[in-house]
Design an enzyme around this catalytic site. Structure first.
Site, PDB file in Angstrom:
ATOM      1  N   SER A  87      46.256  15.084  54.270  1.00 55.10           N
ATOM      2  CA  SER A  87      47.480  14.962  55.058  1.00 55.10           C
ATOM      3  C   SER A  87      48.102  16.338  55.307  1.00 55.10           C
ATOM      4  O   SER A  87      47.519  17.145  56.036  1.00 55.10           O
ATOM      5  CB  SER A  87      48.444  14.004  54.348  1.00 55.10           C
ATOM      6  N   HIS A  99      46.084  10.517  59.391  1.00 53.84           N
ATOM      7  CA  HIS A  99      46.512   9.107  59.320  1.00 53.84           C
ATOM      8  C   HIS A  99      46.495   8.467  60.713  1.00 53.84           C
ATOM      9  O   HIS A  99      47.406   7.733  61.099  1.00 53.84           O
ATOM     10  CB  HIS A  99      47.907   9.002  58.710  1.00 53.84           C
TER      11      HIS A  99
END
Length: 242
Positions: free
Chosen positions: A134, A170
């Site tokens: 991330s 994501h």
């Protein structure tokens, strides 16, 4: 033994549910450690938990994992002061550096304040494998999309730019990610780049994508670029399942 060439494995994964711990190491992180090519001793793996404010529970779980994996684990925290005397020396002595997720804007600000950014570039050039999830994926790129500033995603454009691409994370699990990433590239606010579903990772050698790796059967990765008419073109990429 450093990797034979500058190596980054940027992911939307690398850890998984654990019945015994808060989380455990996933296939993507196992691959990052294998890429370091360490033999005859425990691989030295350093966690950078900056993006979550050096969360103590995260660091503790990392050490539990490192012990179970047979790694020589360490971490560099920056709050309230660096926990090692010489951050550069410590990072350059590692085989793998693992940047955790959280606030990529906060991560970049703290790294630059303490010179971690320049140490990481030097480590990468010296063959230390860089990986992360991330925020710990976006940071190696020019920029991407972030919730660092609130629930409405915004662009971040001041990444370390070890890689000349943008990065979307994501991509399949957070509804705002895909349309914003495409719009930013179509508008020229971000350069062309690569996006990952949860469970997918981008393996770069030097500054070029070498392979897409996944730890989930349905995870995908994509290349997004600007068409001549100013719209975004998204191309799914072939992937290797770990």
């Amino acid at each position: 033994m450093p990797a034979s060439r500058p190596t980054i494995l940027a992911t939307s994964g690398g850890f998984r549910y654990s019945a015994r711990l808060r989380w455990e190491v996933g296939a993507l992180t196992h691959r990052a450690v294998a890429l370091a090519g360490v033999t005859g001793r425990a691989p030295r793996v350093c966690l950078l938990p900056t993006a979550v404010g050096d969360d103590h529970a995260l660091v503790s779980t990392f050490y539990d994992n490192a012990w179970r994996q047979g790694w020589a684990g360490s971490h560099v925290s920056l709050f309230p002061m660096p926990n090692v005397d010489d951050v550069r020396k410590h990072l350059l002595s590692q085989d793998v550096i693992w940047a955790w997720g959280g606030s990529v804007a906060g991560l970049l600000a703290m790294w630059r304040l303490h010179g971690v950014d320049t140490a990481l570039r030097e480590a990468w050039q010296d063959g230390v494998v860089l990986t992360g999830v991330s925020a710990g994926s976006i940071c190696w790129h020019v920029g991407g999309t972030t919730d660092s500033f609130g629930p409405e995603l915004q662009p971040v454009t001041n990444g370390l730019a070890l890689l000349p691409w943008s990065n979307g994370v994501h991509y399949d699990s957070e509804a705002q990610r895909r349309p914003l990433f495409q719009r930013l590239i179509a508008d020229g606010e971000l350069p062309p780049g690569y996006a990952t579903d949860d469970g997918a990772g981008l393996l770069y050698h030097g500054s070029e994508l070498h392979e897409v790796l996944t730890e989930r059967a349905d995870a995908r990765a994509y290349f997004v670029e600007r068409r001549p008419d100013g719209s975004a073109l998204e191309t799914p990429l072939p992937a290797t399942r770990l």
